[in-house]
Design an enzyme around this catalytic site. Structure first.
Site, PDB file in Angstrom:
ATOM      1  NE  ARG A  60      -3.713   1.993   2.613  1.00  0.00           N
ATOM      2  CZ  ARG A  60      -3.966   2.833   3.558  1.00  0.00           C
ATOM      3  NH1 ARG A  60      -3.214   2.241   4.594  1.00  0.00           N
ATOM      4  NH2 ARG A  60      -4.784   3.650   3.804  1.00  0.00           N
ATOM      5  CG  HIS A  64      -1.153   5.148  -0.440  1.00  0.00           C
ATOM      6  ND1 HIS A  64      -1.917   5.551   0.573  1.00  0.00           N
ATOM      7  CD2 HIS A  64      -1.974   4.360  -0.835  1.00  0.00           C
ATOM      8  CE1 HIS A  64      -3.073   5.154   0.624  1.00  0.00           C
ATOM      9  NE2 HIS A  64      -3.141   4.360  -0.454  1.00  0.00           N
ATOM     10  N   GLY A  70       4.339  10.337  -9.064  1.00  0.00           N
ATOM     11  CA  GLY A  70       5.056   9.308  -9.422  1.00  0.00           C
ATOM     12  C   GLY A  70       5.928   8.737  -8.325  1.00  0.00           C
ATOM     13  CG  ASP A  72       8.473  11.306  -5.440  1.00  0.00           C
ATOM     14  OD1 ASP A  72       7.766  10.704  -4.908  1.00  0.00           O
ATOM     15  OD2 ASP A  72       8.228  12.777  -5.682  1.00  0.00           O
ATOM     16  CB  SER A  74       7.060  12.174  -2.192  1.00  0.00           C
ATOM     17  OG  SER A  74       6.168  11.507  -2.726  1.00  0.00           O
ATOM     18  CG  ASN A  92      -0.913   8.531   2.767  1.00  0.00           C
ATOM     19  OD1 ASN A  92      -1.457   7.237   2.300  1.00  0.00           O
ATOM     20  ND2 ASN A  92      -0.210   9.196   2.057  1.00  0.00           N
ATOM     21  CG  HIS A 189      -7.977  -4.162  -2.012  1.00  0.00           C
ATOM     22  ND1 HIS A 189      -8.972  -3.664  -2.595  1.00  0.00           N
ATOM     23  CD2 HIS A 189      -6.977  -3.135  -1.899  1.00  0.00           C
ATOM     24  CE1 HIS A 189      -8.914  -2.215  -2.524  1.00  0.00           C
ATOM     25  NE2 HIS A 189      -7.627  -1.991  -2.118  1.00  0.00           N
ATOM     26  CB  THR A 190      -5.324 -10.794  -1.936  1.00  0.00           C
ATOM     27  OG1 THR A 190      -5.488 -12.034  -1.322  1.00  0.00           O
ATOM     28  CG2 THR A 190      -3.818 -10.548  -2.095  1.00  0.00           C
ATOM     29  CG  ASP A 242      -8.317 -12.437   0.707  1.00  0.00           C
ATOM     30  OD1 ASP A 242      -7.735 -12.904   1.675  1.00  0.00           O
ATOM     31  OD2 ASP A 242      -7.809 -12.436  -0.527  1.00  0.00           O
ATOM     32  CB  THR A 244      -6.423 -16.481   2.465  1.00  0.00           C
ATOM     33  OG1 THR A 244      -6.547 -15.623   1.209  1.00  0.00           O
ATOM     34  CG2 THR A 244      -7.231 -17.593   2.506  1.00  0.00           C
TER      35      THR A 244
END
Length: 318
Positions: A60, A64, A70, A72, A74, A92, A189-190, A242, A244
């Site tokens: 994640r 983000h 892009g 970088d 940040s 965040n 998202h798994t 999910d 698992t």
């Protein structure tokens, strides 16, 4: 077959990487920091032994990072007295495991001082998080530079869990990502966990007619309401995306087809024929999902960040 698919997926994108982000290459650090990937993988693996949420956090975090100016690095910068950084923007606040990047950077700096960017370390860590969770391994193009700009207000550009399909398509297309990229990357998202606040809209006062989103399976909705009551005050409460959650697999798509998705943005993938067909395709075949995921991850992680430096400390500009 799975290994072959991943290799082919990487090969297909080499031309894309070369043309869209010319500085990136698979052998960028072969001479200057040959043990880079071993060091990053070691840091991720060690952290995973103590905290099974690390893979989701790193994946994640990379997503983000790349969606704002892009890839970088940040998202790694700390806020200062004069600036509130991305990591402290509303979407965040729940990001964590920054220490894993710090540890990886420390190990890399001990071998190759001032050579490897934090942005590249994050891209590698996200790949390792997937691979060490039983998912595919792929070659990560490298050569990113670290950016000096990080503003909390810019996190409003991130796709929200409440987005509908039009909003999602617009968000992804603005970054040169397709509908297939959207569905494939959603498969991340798994490994995820959602706090109640991110899906309250689906289980309490959905609209003037329904208290619960009718697209949710009734027993699943009841389960979510039990975990997240209407006036929930437990900030850590929520649900895995999910069952698992520590394994990188295609169960997320299977759950989605059963009416057991968490976010509005998950359910949105079933609202148009093209994305619904992709959901079904990935639910039926782990191999097809992994092939598409690798392709989309390389594409997303190659978004130019316009960075200018190699940070010595990933949390502060040089």
């Amino acid at each position: 077959m799975r290994a072959l698919a991943v290799v082919l997926g990487s090969a297909i994108l080499l031309a894309y990487v070369a043309s869209s982000a010319g500085a990136l290459s698979l052998d960028y650090y072969d001479q200057t920091c040959p043990k880079l990937e071993y060091s990053v993988r070691g840091a991720v693996k060690k952290a995973m032994k103590n905290d099974n949420t690390v893979p989701a956090a790193l994946l994640r975090m990379h997503f983000h990072d790349c969606f704002i100016r892009g890839c970088d690095g940040s998202v790694l910068l700390n806020s200062t007295a004069k600036n509130t950084a991305e990591k402290d923007g509303p979407p965040n606040i729940s990001l964590h495991a920054f220490y894993v990047i710090d540890l990886a950077k420390e190990a890399v700096e001990a071998q190759c001082p001032g050579v490897v960017s934090c942005a590249d370390i994050l891209a590698l860590a996200a790949r390792d998080a997937v691979a060490l969770s039983g998912g595919p391994h792929w070659d990560v193009p490298k050569g990113r530079k670290d950016g000096r700009i990080s503003k909390a207000n810019d996190t409003s550009q991130l796709p929200a869990p409440t987005f509908n399909i039009s909003q999602l398509q617009q968000s992804f297309s603005q970054r040169g990502l397709s509908m297939e990229d959207l569905v494939a990357l959603s498969g991340g998202h798994t490994l995820g966990f959602a706090h109640c606040s991110s899906f309250q809209n689906r289980i309490h006062n959905f609209n003037s007619v329904d208290d619960i989103d009718p697209s949710l399976h009734p027993s699943f909705a009841a389960q979510l309401r039990k975990v997240c009551p209407a006036h929930n005050t437990v900030r850590s409460a929520g649900s895995t995306l999910d069952p698992t959650v520590t394994k990188f697999d295609n169960v997320y798509y299977k759950m989605l087809l059963q009416g057991k998705s968490i976010f509005t943005s998950d359910q949105a993938l079933l609202t148009v024929p093209k994305t619904k067909a992709l959901v079904s395709k990935f639910a039926e075949s782990q191999e097809e999902f992994e092939k598409a995921f690798v392709k989309s991850m390389i594409k997303m992680s190659s978004l130019s960040g316009g960075g200018q430096e190699i940070r010595l400390n990933c949390r502060v500009v040089r």
